[in-house]
Design a protein around this motif. Structure first.
Motif, PDB file in Angstrom:
ATOM      1  N   PRO A  78       0.817  -1.231   0.000  1.00  0.00           N
ATOM      2  CA  PRO A  78       0.000   0.000   0.000  1.00  0.00           C
ATOM      3  C   PRO A  78       0.843   1.270   0.000  1.00  0.00           C
ATOM      4  N   SER A  79       1.918   1.248   0.786  1.00  0.00           N
ATOM      5  CA  SER A  79       2.786   2.429   0.830  1.00  0.00           C
ATOM      6  C   SER A  79       3.463   2.663  -0.509  1.00  0.00           C
ATOM      7  N   LEU A  80       3.900   1.602  -1.159  1.00  0.00           N
ATOM      8  CA  LEU A  80       4.556   1.739  -2.461  1.00  0.00           C
ATOM      9  C   LEU A  80       3.595   2.277  -3.510  1.00  0.00           C
ATOM     10  N   VAL A  81       2.335   1.833  -3.461  1.00  0.00           N
ATOM     11  CA  VAL A  81       1.339   2.336  -4.410  1.00  0.00           C
ATOM     12  C   VAL A  81       1.153   3.842  -4.230  1.00  0.00           C
ATOM     13  N   LEU A  82       1.024   4.274  -2.975  1.00  0.00           N
ATOM     14  CA  LEU A  82       0.824   5.704  -2.715  1.00  0.00           C
ATOM     15  C   LEU A  82       2.057   6.521  -3.072  1.00  0.00           C
ATOM     16  N   PHE A  83       3.242   5.994  -2.748  1.00  0.00           N
ATOM     17  CA  PHE A  83       4.467   6.699  -3.131  1.00  0.00           C
ATOM     18  C   PHE A  83       4.583   6.794  -4.659  1.00  0.00           C
ATOM     19  N   ALA A  84       4.164   5.742  -5.357  1.00  0.00           N
ATOM     20  CA  ALA A  84       4.228   5.759  -6.816  1.00  0.00           C
ATOM     21  C   ALA A  84       3.291   6.819  -7.393  1.00  0.00           C
ATOM     22  N   ILE A  85       2.086   6.933  -6.831  1.00  0.00           N
ATOM     23  CA  ILE A  85       1.151   7.959  -7.308  1.00  0.00           C
ATOM     24  C   ILE A  85       1.700   9.354  -7.019  1.00  0.00           C
ATOM     25  N   ALA A  86       2.280   9.536  -5.819  1.00  0.00           N
ATOM     26  CA  ALA A  86       2.870  10.836  -5.478  1.00  0.00           C
ATOM     27  C   ALA A  86       4.017  11.176  -6.423  1.00  0.00           C
ATOM     28  N   ALA A  87       4.854  10.173  -6.732  1.00  0.00           N
ATOM     29  CA  ALA A  87       5.962  10.419  -7.662  1.00  0.00           C
ATOM     30  C   ALA A  87       5.449  10.748  -9.053  1.00  0.00           C
ATOM     31  N   TYR A  88       4.408  10.051  -9.492  1.00  0.00           N
ATOM     32  CA  TYR A  88       3.838  10.325 -10.813  1.00  0.00           C
ATOM     33  C   TYR A  88       3.244  11.730 -10.863  1.00  0.00           C
ATOM     34  N   ALA A  89       2.549  12.135  -9.779  1.00  0.00           N
ATOM     35  CA  ALA A  89       1.998  13.490  -9.721  1.00  0.00           C
ATOM     36  C   ALA A  89       3.100  14.535  -9.799  1.00  0.00           C
ATOM     37  N   THR A  90       4.238  14.243  -9.178  1.00  0.00           N
ATOM     38  CA  THR A  90       5.371  15.171  -9.240  1.00  0.00           C
ATOM     39  C   THR A  90       5.954  15.226 -10.647  1.00  0.00           C
ATOM     40  N   LEU A  91       6.078  14.070 -11.290  1.00  0.00           N
ATOM     41  CA  LEU A  91       6.609  14.038 -12.651  1.00  0.00           C
ATOM     42  C   LEU A  91       5.715  14.789 -13.622  1.00  0.00           C
ATOM     43  N   GLN A  92       4.418  14.803 -13.367  1.00  0.00           N
ATOM     44  CA  GLN A  92       3.505  15.546 -14.239  1.00  0.00           C
ATOM     45  C   GLN A  92       3.774  17.052 -14.200  1.00  0.00           C
ATOM     46  N   CYS A  93       4.494  17.503 -13.177  1.00  0.00           N
ATOM     47  CA  CYS A  93       4.771  18.943 -13.030  1.00  0.00           C
ATOM     48  C   CYS A  93       6.135  19.341 -13.586  1.00  0.00           C
ATOM     49  N   VAL A  94       6.902  18.376 -14.069  1.00  0.00           N
ATOM     50  CA  VAL A  94       8.237  18.671 -14.603  1.00  0.00           C
ATOM     51  C   VAL A  94       8.106  19.284 -15.996  1.00  0.00           C
ATOM     52  N   PRO A  95       8.672  20.476 -16.218  1.00  0.00           N
ATOM     53  CA  PRO A  95       8.566  21.099 -17.547  1.00  0.00           C
ATOM     54  C   PRO A  95       9.321  20.300 -18.611  1.00  0.00           C
ATOM     55  N   LEU A  96       8.687  20.173 -19.775  1.00  0.00           N
ATOM     56  CA  LEU A  96       9.273  19.503 -20.925  1.00  0.00           C
ATOM     57  C   LEU A  96       9.137  20.415 -22.143  1.00  0.00           C
ATOM     58  N   PRO A  97       9.950  20.217 -23.164  1.00  0.00           N
ATOM     59  CA  PRO A  97       9.762  21.012 -24.392  1.00  0.00           C
ATOM     60  C   PRO A  97       8.351  20.823 -24.935  1.00  0.00           C
ATOM     61  N   ASN A  98       7.722  21.909 -25.334  1.00  0.00           N
ATOM     62  CA  ASN A  98       6.325  21.782 -25.761  1.00  0.00           C
ATOM     63  C   ASN A  98       6.177  20.900 -27.009  1.00  0.00           C
ATOM     64  N   SER A  99       7.260  20.725 -27.787  1.00  0.00           N
ATOM     65  CA  SER A  99       7.192  19.820 -28.931  1.00  0.00           C
ATOM     66  C   SER A  99       7.018  18.379 -28.473  1.00  0.00           C
ATOM     67  N   ILE A 100       7.675  18.017 -27.368  1.00  0.00           N
ATOM     68  CA  ILE A 100       7.539  16.649 -26.841  1.00  0.00           C
ATOM     69  C   ILE A 100       6.157  16.448 -26.255  1.00  0.00           C
ATOM     70  N   VAL A 101       5.684  17.425 -25.477  1.00  0.00           N
ATOM     71  CA  VAL A 101       4.359  17.315 -24.868  1.00  0.00           C
ATOM     72  C   VAL A 101       3.289  17.262 -25.955  1.00  0.00           C
ATOM     73  N   SER A 102       3.468  18.028 -27.014  1.00  0.00           N
ATOM     74  CA  SER A 102       2.501  17.999 -28.123  1.00  0.00           C
ATOM     75  C   SER A 102       2.439  16.627 -28.770  1.00  0.00           C
ATOM     76  N   LEU A 103       3.571  15.931 -28.778  1.00  0.00           N
ATOM     77  CA  LEU A 103       3.624  14.612 -29.400  1.00  0.00           C
ATOM     78  C   LEU A 103       2.991  13.543 -28.519  1.00  0.00           C
ATOM     79  N   ILE A 104       3.287  13.574 -27.228  1.00  0.00           N
ATOM     80  CA  ILE A 104       2.812  12.492 -26.346  1.00  0.00           C
ATOM     81  C   ILE A 104       1.445  12.782 -25.743  1.00  0.00           C
ATOM     82  N   SER A 105       1.056  14.052 -25.673  1.00  0.00           N
ATOM     83  CA  SER A 105      -0.246  14.389 -25.073  1.00  0.00           C
ATOM     84  C   SER A 105      -0.747  15.698 -25.660  1.00  0.00           C
ATOM     85  N   PRO A 106      -1.404  15.646 -26.805  1.00  0.00           N
ATOM     86  CA  PRO A 106      -1.852  16.885 -27.471  1.00  0.00           C
ATOM     87  C   PRO A 106      -2.783  17.737 -26.615  1.00  0.00           C
ATOM     88  N   ALA A 107      -3.650  17.119 -25.803  1.00  0.00           N
ATOM     89  CA  ALA A 107      -4.582  17.901 -24.992  1.00  0.00           C
ATOM     90  C   ALA A 107      -3.844  18.729 -23.956  1.00  0.00           C
TER      91      ALA A 107
END
Length: 776
Positions: A78-107
């Motif tokens: 259970p702790s690993l699942v929650l830590f994984a979700i927290a890490a994923y939420a943090t990774l979603q906030c990491v800036p990437l070149p908009n060309s890459i984001v446009s390719l992997i997630s247009p919305a």
């Protein structure tokens, strides 16, 4: 009897302290509106941080560990699942070149580039995060990390039988407190400690702004009551009782069984008073499944069940005669069969779910960002009602929209843990095994059903309790489950292979250091967000209490500036923009010498510098167009300010923070209206027009917003776009024709016949209104 060492005794005392902190904390958080305030989350995180540190120290002190090392690893799932979700939420906030984001997630790229970036123009971001509201996602990630730390220490703290039963008793008390306060508020509406009667996403109950959120907390307490009662029943069947004493009567002499029955009755009454239909359905289904699963233990309970039923009926009867509101009105029950169909067809949450599905599909496969749903769905709404859905009214859809595939897998893993743990614990001989098996059996249908109709698990108070119960059920079943599970054995080998590299360090030191570091970082983030929330509230209050006191507002601005620069949140930025605009307004009036003018003239100048009209005064000075007006009335021209003036500096600071706010929340409406208000600073009418058009598109099913945009467009003479917004407002509210026409007829050059929609119902309503007012 084996003597207990001093270190073991000290460790047990420390673990008891942690057990008390973790179980009392949710009750205190629930009493502060369920923990919706960032300040409450900050205090709770501080308490949990202390508890986690004590638990980790106690684990190092106590060398008498009866659990094999393999089971320690398995209990961390259970702790690993929650830590994984927290890490994923943090990774979603990491800036990437908009060309890459446009390719992997247009919305996601469209939100930052096409919506927010179009308004920033030359300052359009080249690096963008996946999350459409990164500050909100970071806050959610911090709280998830705190919950993961709780799950990390639960297996050690609550493997002791006494502390295990203490956990169930505390959770039962948690549900009882929510019910008691809610019922007391219904009977005593003038009670001022929690002085609110409406608000939030639904009808309030007790200390919760939303009765559905409260219902989940009550159901969690009821799950513990059922577990305690069944464990006492199991003890009775194991003991040798006198032949003439029926097992159910033996329960009456058991204080814990009687107390659990009393609290269960209180929780049932709380659910009835609460009026949450989703909560009642979840409770009924959960009790039915528990009764079927433990049918051999349920049969002798006819007598205590009858007592609970009589108590429930008595409370309903008392409410009928003495309460201010009828139960049927709180439930929202229709009175005829025809109205049931009408209610289902007009139910706001059912209308919104297709939009939630469209949002989840649009942001596949990475999601919009944890905690961002209130903004992510706006470009994709089609069927939603006029409400702004800050949540999806369906937690599973919301999680999938925000985290996509990753969140869907996390949901499946958590439900799988509950189902398998409950199934294995049912074969256990210990009464506590039966208690936690009943808890798991109750929780599965309760969470699945209730969170399909609500989002109460997001609230910190409920989430702490849910994590405690989930981890306790899973960890207690681990010695039984994982020895027979191929999947679990594979997961264990993976975890062991990941941690094997740390063998050069003392056993557990690396993991302990990582946990403490993560918790401290998360606690610091929540602490800063709590301070930002308090500062934003202080600024909003200052603008209400002393809006014309320039010295006090300037002092507050100086005090808040370091916090805005170092720990900005979207709410803090909004409040500070309003504060800086007001400061610029007062400085501008001071520069024009408004204090020497007559009172009426001074008040007119003050009105012309408001957020709604200062840009219009600049437009009026810039152009002699008669179409620039203040609600159809002439407005006095005001020139743009000199770049070196103090007023212009305050306005420029507000404009800089507006751009920053757009980057943090590219789909939010507040920075768009700030951009329009500051048109005399950025001096780009096209940007203002685009901001108003985007606002109308994002809230296209909200008539109030459509009317606000229509008036803003008509004020500067953009009648083509104003006609579209006026027509949309009429289409959404055909029963409020007078409200819309009352605003539109202020503009002499606006053709009223063009704002009438084409549908027959609205045209008939307009014609009736025009005939009554003799405007045709």
């Amino acid at each position: 009897m084996t003597p207990v060492s001093r270190s073991t005794r000290l460790a047990h005392q420390m673990q008891w302290l942690v057990a008390v902190i973790l179980t009392v904390l949710p009750i205190l958080v629930a009493m502060d509106y369920g923990g919706v305030l960032a300040w409450t989350q900050s205090v709770a995180a501080s308490a949990i941080t202390v508890a986690v540190v004590i638990a980790l120290v106690a684990k190092r002190v106590d060398r008498s560990d009866p659990i094999p090392p393999d089971n320690h690893v398995r209990q961390l799932l259970p702790s690993l699942v929650l830590f994984a979700i927290a890490a994923y939420a943090t990774l979603q906030c990491v800036p990437l070149p908009n060309s890459i984001v446009s390719l992997i997630s247009p919305a996601n790229a469209s939100s930052h580039v096409d919506w927010g970036g179009a308004l920033l123009r030359s300052n359009s971001p080249e690096w963008i995060p996946i999350s459409v509201a990164p500050l909100d996602s970071l806050h959610a990630a911090a709280w998830l990390a705190i919950l993961a730390a709780v799950a990390f220490v639960v297996p050690t703290i609550y493997r002791n039988p006494r502390r295990s039963i203490w956990l169930l008793i505390s959770v039962a008390f948690y549900g009882g407190v929510i019910s008691a306060i809610g019922i007391a508020r219904q009977w005593c509406p003038n009670f001022t400690l929690w002085s609110f009667h409406e608000g939030g996403e639904g009808s309030p109950f007790g200390t919760f702004f939303n009765r559905n959120n409260a219902a989940l907390g009550i159901n969690l307490g009821l799950a513990s009551c059922v577990a305690i009662f069944l464990s006492r029943r199991h003890i009775t069947t194991l003991n040798t009782a006198p032949r003439n004493v029926h097992p159910s009567r033996d329960k009456v002499r058991d204080p814990l069984a009687v107390a659990s029955l009393a609290v269960a009755t209180l929780c049932l009454c709380g659910l009835v008073y609460c009026g949450s239909r989703g909560g009642l359905i979840a409770m009924a289904l959960s009790i039915l499944i528990v009764a079927i699963t433990f049918r051999s233990a349920i049969k002798p309970l006819t007598f205590p069940a009858s007592i609970a039923f009589v108590g429930l009926i008595g409370m309903i009867a008392f409410d009928y005669f003495f309460s201010h509101d009828s139960l049927s009105s709180r439930w929202g029950l229709p009175t005829t069969s025809a109205s049931i169909t009408d209610r289902l067809n007009s139910d706001a949450r059912l209308q919104h779910w297709p939009d939630a599905m469209r949002t989840a599909i649009a942001f596949f496969p990475f999601g919009s960002g944890v905690g961002t749903y209130g903004y992510a769905y706006l470009p994709w709404q089609e069927s939603s009602s006029w409400r702004w859905f800050t949540h999806a009214e369906n937690l599973w859809l919301e999680v999938i929209a925000e985290t996509s595939v990753f969140g869907f897998l996390a949901i499946l893993v958590c439900l799988w843990m509950l189902v398998n743990a409950s199934r294995r614990l049912q074969t256990g001989a210990s009464p506590l095994d039966q208690a936690y098996a009943a808890t798991g059996v109750f929780l599965v249908p309760c969470l699945v059903v209730s969170q399909t109709l609500d989002f109460g698990l997001i609230l910190p108070a409920n989430s702490i309790v849910a994590v405690l119960l989930l981890t306790a059920v899973w960890s207690r079943s681990c010695p039984t489950i994982l020895s027979h599970s191929k999947i679990d054995s594979q997961a264990t080998r993976v975890i062991q292979s990941v941690t094997r590299w740390s063998c050069v360090a003392p056993r557990g030191v690396l993991a302990t250091t990582a946990i403490i570091a993560t918790v401290m970082i998360a606690r610091t983030k929540l602490y800063h967000d709590g301070n930002s929330e308090s500062a934003a509230r202080t600024m909003n209050q200052a603008l209400v209490e002393y809006p014309t006191d320039l010295s006090r507002l300037s002092q507050l601005s100086q005090q808040s500036k370091p916090l805005v620069d170092q720990s900005p949140t979207s709410e803090l930025l909004k409040a500070y923009i309003d504060l800086e605009f007001q400061r610029g307004r007062l400085l501008e009036l001071q520069m024009w010498g408004a204090g020497r003018l007559p009172k009426l003239r001074r008040e007119m100048c003050y009105a012309n510098t408001s957020q709604n009209y200062r840009r219009l005064a600049w437009r009026s000075d810039r152009s002699a167009s008669v179409n620039v007006s203040r609600g159809g009335r002439a407005i006095e021209p005001l020139p743009a300010l000199a770049p070196t003036s103090e007023a212009e500096s305050a306005y420029r600071n507000a404009w800089r923070l507006t751009q920053q706010s757009l980057r943090h929340r590219p789909l939010a409406i507040e920075p768009r209206f700030h951009l329009v208000a500051l048109e005399f600073v950025h001096r780009s009418p096209d940007q203002s027009k685009l901001a108003l058009q985007q606002s109308a598109q994002l809230f296209k099913n909200t008539p109030e917003l459509q009317l606000r945009a229509a008036m803003a467009l008509a004020n500067h003479g953009d009648y083509d776009q104003a006609i579209i917004a006026f027509r949309r407002a009429l289409t959404l509210s055909p029963d409020r024709v007078g409200w819309v026409f009352g605003k539109a007829k202020r503009y002499a050059n606006l053709p009223l016949d063009q704002i009438i929609p084409d549908d027959e119902q609205t045209r008939s309503a307009v014609e009736a209104y025009l005939q009554s007012r003799q405007l045709n």
